[in-house]
Enzyme design. Structure first.
Site, PDB file in Angstrom:
ATOM      1  N   HIS A 420       0.838  -1.205  -0.018  1.00 52.79           N
ATOM      2  CA  HIS A 420      -0.030  -0.193   0.150  1.00 52.79           C
ATOM      3  C   HIS A 420       0.878   1.210  -0.130  1.00 52.79           C
ATOM      4  O   HIS A 420       0.634   2.278  -0.839  1.00 52.79           O
ATOM      5  CB  HIS A 420      -0.854  -0.105   1.115  1.00 52.79           C
ATOM      6  N   CYS A 750      35.750   3.777 -23.446  1.00 54.65           N
ATOM      7  CA  CYS A 750      34.876   3.615 -22.446  1.00 54.65           C
ATOM      8  C   CYS A 750      35.265   4.346 -21.189  1.00 54.65           C
ATOM      9  O   CYS A 750      35.086   3.810 -19.856  1.00 54.65           O
ATOM     10  CB  CYS A 750      34.525   2.270 -22.083  1.00 54.65           C
TER      11      CYS A 750
END
Length: 794
Positions: A420, A750
């Site tokens: 919830h 990279c």
């Protein structure tokens, strides 16, 4: 007037009469039963029946007078009026015709059931404005489980009617502009699935955090599903890749064992309010998955059928019957939060600095919030809550909603990503950290904290009010860049979110990051588990208990990490660098000190290709290869490519490519490219020769700079000399790029250099670099700047 309709008489055109939940159940029973979706049978009362009930004795007029002048911001008055209205409804008799119709339908249900003496029923609410694409009532009305006996059914029906005036439901209608009297309630009476002795949970056909729509997200725990929905339990979690599922390939991207400390089961009572109870789960069962891989994929298939039928992302509750072993769909409603986000805009929250971590849990919402802590142990304390506070509680339920919308963030002890608190936090657009286990004990009232859900699956509660920013990018305004901008992705948990940033794939996915995060145990300790001392065996067995063997634990967990990244960025290329732990880093893994040498300079020692081809590490490397091969060949993620780091010599190049081929990873087979990380001066000097063994280079500018200039960038004495733009380093990069261009092979970079130094990025473009792989936080800025440079040149 019709009071009762059977599920097989209903469809989505009947929302006005039976509400979204019951209409959806009818839609699935009527249209999807033959397609493989199993929904328990039942009937629904109508909205007309509800209005007829309220019309008796002027009840509707009393309710109207009570709620129309109510100030829902006055929490105490809201509670008083809500309780009074509910009492009026629960004590009013049902109209005679409605009661007779319910009695008749219930009798038919029982008499035609295969187990008439043992069966029990769920009595569920379904509001006529519920589960619509633009509204989520998130359990505001009541559901009662394990009810049997007609008198108990009738009492439960009245209690469900009354729940339309729960405090949170009254407040929700006011805040969302629904007229109280335009919303009616239908009651569904549905056969109970014996998940009390099986399992249950929730699944979404979209990732609830990032909006990534090629995965089904599933939660599962033992017992009745209310425990998961309420947030009383931290469930198991699974991601399933839709394209693999549709292709009948293995499709599970991720498995995570939840704590599952308690479960909701039946009691002997059969009346509303007393028919279920929480009980502890056996310790041995907590460390196991509550459902099997086959069941995970079966659920995901049913979810896809439902999604395809409705044509939109769905939020689905399910249960596994412990008697017949079958999987059933209990509810299905539209997903109403992440699916409505503008897909042309990305919003990323960035924490500018960190502080001491007070508590951690599951991150909900990918945002950051800050404020003073308000620890509440009961809804009776709601009046003390101030707007902007951080709400801290054991768990929440719909009664808490009037103050949840006032919070800057929410932190709970219990709950998973479908509980919830998580659902409401997403709907309200505030960050939440759920399932911390200790928040109410660790956080003190009035304490200033920052709640960060912007760092992956784990949410952090930091001490103090920390600075942060929101970065907004419009994807439809991204210009063409002169080179491919790829991304460095270190953690699979963030892959779905990072894939929303403009990109041309992943130029560096570090396998050692995946091993450190997903495994945490030295691979040899897993392979030689039986030889370890008892204490170490016990520690490792606690971690791997949900898997059939230590080897399976390693292979599956590594495969999960790789496949999460591969799926997130498909069909773009994802270059996975084989593990590049240094010996001191391997030693930090559980059991690692037993197997790793002590080296004075680990950066230049037992790492990369030389480690893979050594006899001591061969069996460990074989497991890495098995995981990659599984992801590519079995799951079908052939966008995964391999990068081999730290290849010192041509002899190592030959040996490592032969070893990969022996493990089923041969260059060219099934489209596989094997890239070499070009990070040593020897790689650049002999670039043409190294390229005979590989399909291209990915330049590692960090190590190339250190080794070319002969310095340690971590040493404060010489770190100032570290600069990727040094002429000697540029010479090495030029040699590597030109060799790849001559050979017609891939060449990218990279390292962090292009992000740190814009002029280096410009120079690399001039040299003909094919791609730059950058950290996610620098991708957009570098992309835009290079595009502007290209425009200026033209």
């Amino acid at each position: 007037m019709t009071n009762v309709l059977w599920f097989n008489e209903l469809g989505m055109n009947d929302v006005a009469q039976v509400g979204g939940k019951n209409a959806s159940l009818g839609e699935m029973v009527s249209n999807l039963s033959g397609a493989g979706v199993s929904v328990p049978r039942g009937f629904a009362t109508t909205a007309d029946a509800y209005r007829s009930f309220l019309a008796h004795d002027g009840l509707v007029d009393r309710i109207r007078a009570a709620v129309e002048t109510l100030d829902v911001a006055d929490v105490a008055e809201l509670a008083r009026v809500g309780a009074a209205v509910r009492n009026w409804i629960e004590t009013q008799e049902l109209p005679a015709d409605l009661e007779a119709d319910i009695r008749s339908a219930y009798q038919e249900l029982v008499e035609t059931d295969p187990q008439p003496d043992a069966v029990s029923w769920a009595v569920r609410s379904s509001a006529t404005a519920e589960d619509l694409p633009d509204a989520s009532f998130a359990g505001q009305q009541e559901t009662f489980l394990n009810i049997s006996g007609i008198d108990n059914i009738l009492a439960a029906v009245r209690s469900v009617f009354a729940s339309l005036y729960n405090d949170r439901a009254i407040a929700y209608r006011v805040h969302h502009g629904f007229d109280h009297h335009d919303v009616a309630l239908s009651v569904g009476v549905q056969r109970m699935v014996r998940s009390d002795i099986g399992a249950s949970g929730v699944m979404f056909t979209i990732d609830t955090e990032s909006g990534f729509d090629d995965a089904v997200f599933i939660t599962s725990s033992y017992g009745l599903g209310e425990a998961v929905v309420q947030g009383a339990v931290n469930p198991d979690e699974f991601y399933v890749y839709k394209p693999a599922l549709r292709a009948n390939r293995p499709a599970i991207l991720k498995r995570a064992v939840g704590e599952k400390a308690i479960k909701m089961v039946y009691t002997d009572a059969k009346e509303a309010g007393a028919s279920t109870v929480f009980t502890d789960v056996d310790v041995d069962e907590r460390g196991q998955f509550s459902i099997t891989d086959a069941e995970v994929e079966d659920l995901a298939r049913q979810a896809l059928i439902i999604q395809d039928h409705y044509g939109r992302p769905m939020d689905i509750e399910w249960g596994r019957d412990g008697l017949d072993g079958k999987l059933y769909i209990l509810q299905a409603r539209p997903e109403t939060v992440v699916s409505r986000v503008d897909g042309n805009v990305t919003r990323r929250f960035v924490l500018e600095r960190q502080s001491d971590v007070i508590s951690t849990g599951r991150a909900i919402g990918q945002k950051i919030g800050a404020g003073e802590v308000s620890v509440l142990t009961s809804i009776d304390q709601m009046a003390s809550f101030r707007a902007g506070d951080v709400l801290v509680a054991d768990m929440t339920d719909p009664d808490w909603e009037p103050i949840m919308k006032l919070a800057s963030a929410i932190v709970t002890n219990r709950g998973g990503r479908t509980c919830h608190a998580a659902i409401i936090a997403r709907e309200l657009g505030i960050p939440a950290v759920v399932g911390t286990g200790d928040a109410t004990a660790q956080l003190t009232p009035g304490q200033p904290v920052t709640v960060s859900c912007a760092e992956g699956d784990t949410g952090f509660v930091y001490d103090g009010l920390l600075p942060f920013e929101e970065v907004i990018t419009r994807l439809d305004d991204m210009p063409e860049a002169p080179t491919k901008i790829m991304m460095n992705v270190g953690t699979p948990d963030q892959a779905f979110s990072f894939s929303k940033i403009p990109n041309r794939g992943v130029g560096l996915a570090r396998l050692e990051f995946i091993i450190n995060r997903q495994i945490g145990i030295h691979p040899r300790a897993l392979l030689e588990l039986d030889t370890l001392d008892a204490d170490l065996q016990e520690e490792i067995n606690e971690r791997i208990g949900a898997y059939a063997s230590p080897r399976e634990y390693f292979v599956k967990r590594v495969a999960e990490g790789i496949s999460m990244i591969g799926a997130a960025f498909a069909p773009e290329k994802v270059i996975v660098r084989l593990s590049d732990f240094k010996s001191n880093e391997y030693a930090n893994l559980v059991g690692g000190e037993l197997y790793e040498p002590h080296e004075e300079n680990p950066m230049l020692g037992y790492r990369g290709a030389s480690r893979y081809i050594s006899e001591d590490f061969r069996a460990c490397f074989d497991m890495e290869c098995e995981a990659i091969r599984y992801v590519r060949d079995e799951m079908g993620l052939t966008n995964i490519e391999i990068m081999v780091p730290f290849v010192r010599t041509l002899g190592e190049a030959a040996a490592v490519t032969e070893l990969l081929a022996a493990n089923g990873l041969r260059r060219g087979e099934n489209g596989l490219r094997v890239i070499m990380m070009c990070e040593l001066p020897s790689n650049a000097v002999l670039a043409d020769e190294f390229l005979e063994y590989f399909d291209g280079f990915s330049i590692g500018s960090n190590d190339m700079t250190q080794l070319t200039l002969g310095l340690d960038r971590d040493s404060g004495l010489v770190a100032a000399t570290f600069d990727e733009r040094d002429p000697a380093v540029r010479k090495m990069l030029t040699m590597a790029i030109e060799a790849c261009r001559r050979a017609g092979k891939y060449v990218g970079i990279c390292g962090q250099g292009p992000s740190d130094h814009p002029d280096l990025a410009d120079w690399l473009v001039e040299q003909g670099i094919e791609s730059m792989s950058l950290n996610p936080d620098t991708v957009v800025d570098t992309w835009l700047r290079l595009a502007q440079l290209e425009t200026a040149v033209k």
